[in-house]
Motif scaffolding. Structure first.
Motif, short mmCIF file in Angstrom:
data_model
loop_
_atom_site.label_atom_id
_atom_site.label_comp_id
_atom_site.label_asym_id
_atom_site.label_seq_id
_atom_site.Cartn_x
_atom_site.Cartn_y
_atom_site.Cartn_z
N VAL A 523 -31.57 -26.67 -71.48
CA VAL A 523 -30.73 -27.57 -70.67
C VAL A 523 -29.92 -26.73 -69.68
O VAL A 523 -29.73 -27.12 -68.52
N SER A 524 -29.44 -25.57 -70.12
CA SER A 524 -28.67 -24.72 -69.20
C SER A 524 -29.51 -24.27 -68.01
O SER A 524 -28.98 -24.06 -66.91
N TRP A 525 -30.82 -24.08 -68.23
CA TRP A 525 -31.69 -23.72 -67.11
C TRP A 525 -31.63 -24.82 -66.05
O TRP A 525 -31.47 -24.54 -64.85
N TYR A 526 -31.76 -26.06 -66.48
CA TYR A 526 -31.76 -27.17 -65.51
C TYR A 526 -30.41 -27.26 -64.80
O TYR A 526 -30.34 -27.51 -63.60
N ALA A 527 -29.31 -27.06 -65.56
CA ALA A 527 -27.98 -27.14 -64.95
C ALA A 527 -27.83 -26.05 -63.89
O ALA A 527 -27.29 -26.29 -62.79
N GLN A 528 -28.29 -24.84 -64.20
CA GLN A 528 -28.20 -23.76 -63.20
C GLN A 528 -29.12 -24.05 -62.02
O GLN A 528 -28.78 -23.78 -60.87
N GLN A 529 -30.30 -24.61 -62.34
CA GLN A 529 -31.29 -24.82 -61.27
C GLN A 529 -30.77 -25.76 -60.19
O GLN A 529 -30.94 -25.50 -59.00
N ILE A 530 -30.09 -26.84 -60.59
CA ILE A 530 -29.64 -27.79 -59.54
C ILE A 530 -28.54 -27.16 -58.69
O ILE A 530 -28.41 -27.48 -57.51
N PHE A 531 -27.79 -26.23 -59.24
CA PHE A 531 -26.75 -25.56 -58.45
C PHE A 531 -27.35 -24.42 -57.61
O PHE A 531 -26.98 -24.25 -56.45
N GLY A 532 -28.25 -23.65 -58.21
CA GLY A 532 -28.80 -22.48 -57.50
C GLY A 532 -29.71 -22.86 -56.36
O GLY A 532 -29.74 -22.19 -55.32
N THR A 533 -30.46 -23.94 -56.53
CA THR A 533 -31.41 -24.30 -55.48
C THR A 533 -30.75 -25.13 -54.38
O THR A 533 -31.37 -25.40 -53.36
N ASN A 534 -29.53 -25.56 -54.61
CA ASN A 534 -28.81 -26.31 -53.58
C ASN A 534 -27.53 -25.54 -53.25
O ASN A 534 -26.44 -25.89 -53.67
N LEU A 535 -27.74 -24.46 -52.53
CA LEU A 535 -26.61 -23.57 -52.26
C LEU A 535 -26.19 -23.66 -50.79
O LEU A 535 -27.01 -23.42 -49.90
N GLY A 536 -24.95 -24.01 -50.58
CA GLY A 536 -24.44 -23.98 -49.22
C GLY A 536 -24.09 -22.55 -48.83
O GLY A 536 -24.10 -21.65 -49.67
N ASN A 537 -23.79 -22.35 -47.56
CA ASN A 537 -23.37 -21.01 -47.14
C ASN A 537 -21.93 -21.02 -46.62
O ASN A 537 -21.45 -20.01 -46.14
N MET A 538 -21.25 -22.19 -46.73
CA MET A 538 -19.87 -22.25 -46.24
C MET A 538 -19.08 -23.23 -47.09
O MET A 538 -19.54 -24.33 -47.38
N LEU A 539 -17.90 -22.79 -47.47
CA LEU A 539 -17.03 -23.64 -48.30
C LEU A 539 -16.30 -24.63 -47.39
O LEU A 539 -15.80 -24.26 -46.33
N LEU A 540 -16.23 -25.89 -47.83
CA LEU A 540 -15.47 -26.90 -47.08
C LEU A 540 -14.23 -27.27 -47.86
O LEU A 540 -14.21 -27.19 -49.09
N LYS A 541 -13.23 -27.74 -47.15
CA LYS A 541 -12.02 -28.22 -47.82
C LYS A 541 -12.29 -29.60 -48.38
O LYS A 541 -12.94 -30.43 -47.73
N SER A 542 -11.78 -29.85 -49.58
CA SER A 542 -11.96 -31.18 -50.17
C SER A 542 -10.77 -31.47 -51.08
O SER A 542 -10.12 -30.55 -51.58
N GLY A 543 -10.51 -32.74 -51.29
CA GLY A 543 -9.43 -33.13 -52.19
C GLY A 543 -9.72 -34.53 -52.71
O GLY A 543 -10.36 -35.34 -52.04
N ALA A 544 -9.25 -34.79 -53.93
CA ALA A 544 -9.59 -36.06 -54.57
C ALA A 544 -8.33 -36.78 -55.03
O ALA A 544 -7.32 -36.16 -55.40
N THR A 545 -8.41 -38.10 -55.00
CA THR A 545 -7.33 -38.93 -55.52
C THR A 545 -7.93 -40.04 -56.38
O THR A 545 -9.13 -40.32 -56.31
N ASN A 546 -7.09 -40.61 -57.21
CA ASN A 546 -7.49 -41.81 -57.96
C ASN A 546 -6.24 -42.67 -58.18
O ASN A 546 -5.19 -42.39 -57.59
N ALA A 547 -6.35 -43.64 -59.06
CA ALA A 547 -5.23 -44.56 -59.24
C ALA A 547 -3.99 -43.83 -59.73
O ALA A 547 -2.86 -44.22 -59.40
N ASN A 548 -4.16 -42.76 -60.49
CA ASN A 548 -3.01 -42.04 -61.04
C ASN A 548 -2.54 -40.90 -60.15
O ASN A 548 -1.38 -40.51 -60.18
N VAL A 549 -3.46 -40.34 -59.42
CA VAL A 549 -3.14 -39.15 -58.61
C VAL A 549 -3.32 -39.54 -57.16
O VAL A 549 -4.45 -39.68 -56.68
N THR A 550 -2.22 -39.71 -56.46
CA THR A 550 -2.36 -40.18 -55.09
C THR A 550 -2.14 -39.08 -54.07
O THR A 550 -2.37 -39.24 -52.89
N THR A 551 -1.65 -37.93 -54.56
CA THR A 551 -1.45 -36.79 -53.66
C THR A 551 -2.14 -35.58 -54.26
O THR A 551 -2.03 -35.32 -55.46
#
Ligand code: AHR
Length: 663
Positions: A523-551
């Motif tokens: 199972v760990s092989w598959y988990a690594q595979q989906i990350f390793g084969t879909n590799l970006g070359n630049m980090l983007l800024k991101s942020g998440a909110t939900n009903a409890n966390v608005t900032t």
């Protein structure tokens, strides 16, 4: 569905229940991602593999495609282990060896009643698909011996006597008491139904005297058709991970159990007849057939950057080279560096060229030792500076990797190792957010969940996993997300170990399981595979909110994690793709609505999702791929709409996904 699959799932369903990591969850998340034309670069090395020789028969008896076990009679300090005779008697002889490196050989004395021969059943059997095998052996008739027909017949045969292929090898031109090497090919037209097979060498009836053999070898077709190469199916399992780097040859195997048993690079190159091998660190004997050049060729063939480990004066029995005696060891690594990089004006550069590699090797990362934090004498404080200053003076453009920070001044890069529980990796999500900048850089070149018992006091012994589970694999991807988020400091990480011959196991769990015929991906092989084969070359800024966390709080909720959801957004600037990686450690699914702001693209298209997860409602720690039941978990592929710069995707409970969205 096989009966064993039914049993596993049935057991899993019974064990649904409260999970220690569960918290009250908020299952709808808004994720805002800022598209940009520049940002932190993600190194191509980000997700790698370790090729740790010797452990779990991962090299001899594993990746190394040689089918003959104990081909040069080196096992157990010199023995006939693995060999049987028919129609004659065999002894281990030391008289007139074939080379200094291979001091012992097998001598066969026919008993005069028909054909006399020797037989070897391989490491854990020999799989015989219908194909062409390439073999060779050294042969020496004793004075006064008579080979009736001047022939040795090489065969591939089942234990019940079916011959799948056979070839008479003319052994002409060899005088009494002289060694000569002979080569052959055997083509089989029928596949054997199982691995209970052997390679057999036979002398014709009527032969008298005694006949010696050494370095008896047979290879199936290898990965990329390399001579002295690697097993195609296992190599493919490495290659399909698209590893950014490959750490080799260890691990502990670089250190050896004692200083004489350490990895000695120049004893692993050149003709096999000149390679003495050494006692294995984990088990058995290391033939070093998979030597330095074969390892680097394999790295090239799978497109992975080598993270090459050098012996640095510490062995596993705690013996350390004293400071006053370090110079020859330093000279050896300088010679190895010359071998890798120098031109024909240098003796070691010439050696590499003579052995078939004209261009310098493309090795950018070199590790000095392995796990030197285990050296209770603290000698790394003199060994690291001594090696590092000599090596960096000779080859300053290499990135030198220390194995600990203890007692040394800041190295360019350090290799961290973590074997622990899912909870540990989740709790350590912020470790690399807070390590000092600018450095040292980090390779996390060994990590794995080894116990699913979150409150284990010793994960090595308490709740030790035999195979990775969905729970362990998702927790590993939480850690991988932390690497990508911190790509300014983390050069890469890899699960360890990778290889496990199921017939000879010293360490669990592992990424790839195999026997003589079959390869199973964990199972760990598959988990690594989906990350390793879909590799970006630049980090983007991101942020998440939900009903409890608005900032979004930097370094807190919404930044890389929200509740039980972990995330990172990156971009593949070549294809203008957004890549979002997710790990959900909640037992409930989490639905994410992603918005891309600052967009440079059309804002519409079709996203692709690659997901590894347990079936809904099933305890993820019970869901695993085993050798007997290999296909319980794989990669679920799906698509989703990207419209008006927005998309929505649901990550299953205890699931991990890589989303690829054309911007
Ligand atoms: O990968 C298994 C072993 O774990 C490695 O050889 C060693 O470096 C670590 O202790």
């Amino acid at each position: 569905m096989r009966l064993s699959t039914v049993l596993i799932l049935a057991t899993s369903l019974l064990s649904v229940g409260a999970h220690p990591l569960e918290r009250a969850s908020n299952n709808t998340v808004s994720l805002s991602i800022t598209d940009a034309s520049n940002g932190t670069a993600i190194p191509s090395t980000m997700h790698g593999v370790i090729l740790e020789t010797n452990i779990n028969s991962g090299s001899d008896g594993g990746l190394y495609a040689e089918l003959v076990y104990n081909r040069a009679f080196q096992v157990n300090g010199g023995s006939l282990d693995g060999w049987t005779a028919k129609g004659g008697s065999i002894v281990l002889s030391m008289d007139g060896p074939v080379s200094t490196a291979l001091p012992a050989h097998l001598t066969l004395t026919p008993n005069g009643n028909g054909v006399a021969g020797i037989s070897n059943g391989g490491f854990s059997g020999i799989a015989l698909p219908a194909q062409t095998y390439v073999g060779s052996f050294y042969y020496k008739p004793a004075n006064g011996s008579k080979n009736a027909g001047n022939v040795v017949t090489a065969s591939l045969r089942s234990s019940s006597g079916t011959t799948y292929g056979s070839v008479p090898v003319k052994v002409a031109g060899v005088g009494p008491g002289q060694w000569k090497q002979f080569s052959f090919k055997i083509t089989t037209s029928t596949a054997a139904s199982n691995a209970n097979n052997a390679i057999v060498l036979e002398l014709p009836a009527g032969s008298t005297g005694s006949f010696s053999f050494n370095l008896i070898s047979i290879f199936p077709p290898t990965f990329k058709q390399r001579g002295n190469g690697v097993r195609a199916d296992i190599a493919q399992a490495f290659s399909d991970l698209k590893p950014g780097f490959i750490r080799l040859p260890g691990g502990n195997d670089i250190e050896g159990n004692s200083i004489p048993d350490r990895y000695i690079w120049n004893a692993t190159i050149g003709p096999l007849v000149n390679r003495p091998g050494r006692n294995g660190t984990w088990q058995g004997y290391n033939t070093e057939g998979l030597g330095l050049m074969e390892l680097l060729t394999f790295a090239q063939d799978i497109g992975a950057a080598p993270l090459l480990a050098f012996y640095a004066g510490y062995s596993l029995n705690g013996n350390v080279v004293p400071q006053s005696q370090l110079q020859p060891y330093i000279q050896s690594v300088l010679d190895e560096l010359d071998f890798l990089f120098a031109g024909s004006n240098n003796q070691f550069g010439r050696l590499r060229i003579q052995n078939g590699q004209s261009a310098p090797y493309n090795v950018k990362n070199i590790e000095v030792g392995n796990e030197d934090f285990l050296d209770s004498s603290g000698s790394y404080k003199y060994r690291w500076p001594a090696f590092y200053s000599a090596m960096s003076k000779a080859y300053p453009n290499v990135d030198y990797v220390a194995t600990t920070l203890q007692g040394i001044s800041t190295p360019p890069t350090v290799d961290n190792h973590d074997y622990n529980t899912p909870k540990y990796f989740i709790d350590n999500f912020r470790r690399y957010d807070t390590v000092p900048r600018p450095g040292p850089k980090v390779f996390e070149a060994e990590f794995a969940v080894i116990s699913d018992k979150d409150n284990s006091t010793n994960p090595f012994t308490d709740g030790r996993l035999q195979t990775s589970s969905v729970k362990s694999a998702v927790a590993e991807n939480v850690f991988r997300i932390s690497f990508e988020r911190n790509a300014d400091v983390v050069l890469g990480g890899c699960y360890a170990p990778v290889l496990q011959n199921v017939a000879n196991v010293q360490w669990t769990p592992n990424l790839v399981l195999f026997d003589a015929s079959k390869v199973v991906k964990s199972v760990s092989w598959y988990a690594q595979q989906i990350f390793g084969t879909n590799l970006g070359n630049m980090l983007l800024k991101s942020g998440a909110t939900n009903a409890n966390v608005t900032t979004v709080t930097a370094g807190g909720e919404g930044d890389g994690k929200i509740g039980n959801l972990y995330f990172v957004a990156t971009k593949d600037t070549t294809n203008n793709h957004l890549i979002v990686k997710l790990a959900n450690v909640d037992s409930n699914p989490i639905t994410i609505t992603g918005s891309v702001v600052g967009n440079t693209g059309s804002g519409k298209g079709t996203g692709s999702a690659y997901t590894v997860a347990a079936p809904g409602g099933v305890d993820p720690s019970t869901v695993t791929n085993t050798f007997a039941n290999p296909n319980v978990v794989g990669i679920q592929q799906s698509t989703f709409a990207y419209n008006n710069h927005q998309w929505t995707f649901t990550v299953p409970g205890w699931g991990t996904s890589a989303l690829v969205i054309p911007l």
